[in-house]
Write a protein that holds these residues in place. Structure first.
Motif, PDB file in Angstrom:
ATOM      1  N   THR A 164       2.397  88.520 -50.826  1.00  0.00           N
ATOM      2  CA  THR A 164       1.650  86.948 -50.887  1.00  0.00           C
ATOM      3  C   THR A 164       2.319  86.613 -52.598  1.00  0.00           C
ATOM      4  OG1 THR A 164      -0.265  85.730 -51.049  1.00  0.00           O
ATOM      5  CG2 THR A 164      -0.702  88.136 -52.380  1.00  0.00           C
ATOM      6  N   ARG A 200       0.005  85.446 -53.512  1.00  0.00           N
ATOM      7  CA  ARG A 200      -1.387  84.653 -55.137  1.00  0.00           C
ATOM      8  C   ARG A 200      -1.431  86.258 -55.867  1.00  0.00           C
ATOM      9  NH1 ARG A 200      -5.393  87.949 -54.283  1.00  0.00           N
ATOM     10  NH2 ARG A 200      -6.136  88.120 -51.710  1.00  0.00           N
ATOM     11  N   GLU A 229       1.977  79.004 -45.174  1.00  0.00           N
ATOM     12  CA  GLU A 229       1.700  78.753 -46.972  1.00  0.00           C
ATOM     13  C   GLU A 229      -0.285  78.349 -46.538  1.00  0.00           C
ATOM     14  OE1 GLU A 229       3.949  75.749 -48.983  1.00  0.00           O
ATOM     15  OE2 GLU A 229       2.647  75.702 -50.464  1.00  0.00           O
ATOM     16  N   TYR A 230      -0.879  78.678 -47.668  1.00  0.00           N
ATOM     17  CA  TYR A 230      -2.328  78.966 -47.055  1.00  0.00           C
ATOM     18  C   TYR A 230      -2.810  78.181 -49.079  1.00  0.00           C
ATOM     19  CZ  TYR A 230      -7.071  79.159 -46.545  1.00  0.00           C
ATOM     20  OH  TYR A 230      -8.491  79.396 -46.323  1.00  0.00           O
ATOM     21  N   VAL A 231      -3.106  77.417 -48.741  1.00  0.00           N
ATOM     22  CA  VAL A 231      -4.099  77.269 -50.616  1.00  0.00           C
ATOM     23  C   VAL A 231      -2.912  76.471 -51.132  1.00  0.00           C
ATOM     24  CG1 VAL A 231      -5.888  76.521 -51.550  1.00  0.00           C
ATOM     25  CG2 VAL A 231      -5.859  77.837 -49.282  1.00  0.00           C
ATOM     26  N   GLY A 232      -1.800  76.710 -51.162  1.00  0.00           N
ATOM     27  CA  GLY A 232      -0.250  77.260 -52.874  1.00  0.00           C
ATOM     28  C   GLY A 232       0.024  77.912 -52.272  1.00  0.00           C
ATOM     29  N   ASN A 233      -0.116  79.166 -51.315  1.00  0.00           N
ATOM     30  CA  ASN A 233       0.419  80.494 -51.980  1.00  0.00           C
ATOM     31  C   ASN A 233       1.210  80.793 -50.339  1.00  0.00           C
ATOM     32  OD1 ASN A 233      -0.500  81.434 -54.547  1.00  0.00           O
ATOM     33  ND2 ASN A 233      -2.885  81.121 -53.785  1.00  0.00           N
TER      34      ASN A 233
END
Lengths: 190, 190
Positions: free
Chosen positions: B38, B40, B74-78
Motif C-alpha cells: 500500500t 498509505r 485505488e481506495y480513498v487516494g491510496n
C-alpha cells in the motif's frame, strides 16, 4: 432441494477400505451406505435390505439384463452388484450415499454415474513413492523405473479418480474423506 | 515437494470476510496470509511486511508496470495491491497462502493465477434465495423474477468461483473453508 452426492470409495485390495468405511459410519451418521445385491445365501443375523439385498440367480440375471445394477461381479460362485434404484432413491431424497467397492467395479460405476465423487484410498507407501517419482528426481533413473513398474498399475487407475486419500491413520483418512464431502457440497456447479 | 495452494477468499461487501479470516488464522496456524502492498502511511503499531508492505507511490507504480502485482486498486487516494513475489515464494515453499479480497480484485487475480482456489463467501439469505430460485419452483414467476433481479449481480460473479461458502455461522464457515483446503490437497491433478 439439492440432490445428494454419490461418493465412491475404492482402492487396491488390502488398503483398508472396510475399516475406513466403518470409522466413517461413526463419524458421519447422516451418510447412507449403499447396500449390495447378492445371490449368496444370508448368514446368521444378516438382514435383507440391511446387509444385502438377497436375490435368486434368476432375479440377479434379470437385474443385469434390465440395467438395474451400476456394476456387478462374480466372486466364489456368487454374484454381487450395486442396485441402481437404492442409490438413485437416496440421492433424490437429498442424502449422500457412499459405495465401498474394488477398483474395477468403481470404474464401471463411473461409466454409468460420471457425476459421482471417486475417491482412491492409497497406502502411505504408494503416495510416498508417487511423490518421490514425480518430485525432485534425486534418485537414479534405474531406481525410479523399477519403482514405477511396481506402482504403475495402481497409478494408472488412480488417474480415473477425483481424489487420492492416503490411509496413513484411520482418523486422518476419515477427516480427509469428510472434508471432500463437505467441499463437494460447496462446489459451484455450472 | 508439492507446491502450496493459493486460496482466494472473496464475497460481497459486508459478508464477513475479515471476521472469517481472523477465525481461520486461529484454526489453521499453518496457513500463510497474503500481505498487501500500500501507499498509505503506516499507522501506530503497523509493521512493514506484517500488516502491509509500505511503498512510495513511485515504488507502487513501478510494481504495476513490472507486473509485480496480482491485482491493485485505488481506495480513498491510496493504492493497495497484492505482491506477486510474496505469493509465489510462499507457494514454492510448499505452504498454502490465503488472500482475502473484494470480488473485482479476486477476478483480476484469477486472470493471472487461474490455478488458485476461488471461494465466494455468501450471506445465508443469498444461498437460501438461490436454492429457492433454482429449486422446486413453487413460487409465482413474478416473485422469482423480482428476487432474481436483486440477486443477479452477485450470482453472476459467483459463477467465476470454484466454491460458495455460506457464512451462516463463523465456525461452520471456517470448517467448510478448511475442508475445501484439505480436499484440494487430495485432488488428483492430471
Amino acid at each position: 432441494m439439492a440432490k445428494g452426492l454419490l461418493i465412491v470409495l475404492s482402492g487396491p485390495s488390502g488398503v483398508g477400505k472396510g475399516t475406513v468405511c466403518s470409522a466413517l459410519r461413526q463419524k458421519m451418521p447422516g451418510l447412507t451406505y449403499s447396500v449390495s445385491a447378492t445371490t449368496r445365501l444370508p448368514r446368521q443375523g444378516e438382514e435383507h435390505g440391511v446387509n444385502y439385498f438377497f436375490k435368486s440367480k434368476d432375479q440377479f440375471l434379470s437385474m443385469i439384463e434390465n440395467d438395474q445394477l451400476l456394476e456387478h461381479a462374480e466372486y466364489v460362485g456368487n454374484y454381487y452388484g450395486t442396485p441402481r434404484d437404492f442409490v438413485e432413491e437416496t440421492l433424490e431424497k437429498g442424502q449422500d450415499i457412499i459405495l465401498e467397492i474394488e477398483v474395477q467395479g468403481a470404474l464401471k460405476v463411473k461409466e454409468k454415474f460420471p457425476e459421482g465423487i471417486f475417491i482412491f484410498l492409497t497406502p502411505p507407501s504408494l503416495e510416498e513413492l508417487k511423490d518421490r517419482i514425480t518430485g525432485r528426481g534425486t534418485e537414479t533413473q534405474a531406481t525410479i523405473d523399477h519403482r514405477m513398474s511396481v506402482a504403475v498399475d495402481e497409478i494408472n487407475l488412480l488417474k480415473h479418480y477425483d481424489y487420492a486419500v492416503v490411509n496413513d491413520e484411520i482418523d486422518l483418512a476419515c477427516k480427509r474423506i469428510e472434508s471432500i464431502i463437505i467441499a463437494e457440497h460447496c462446489k459451484v456447479r455450472s
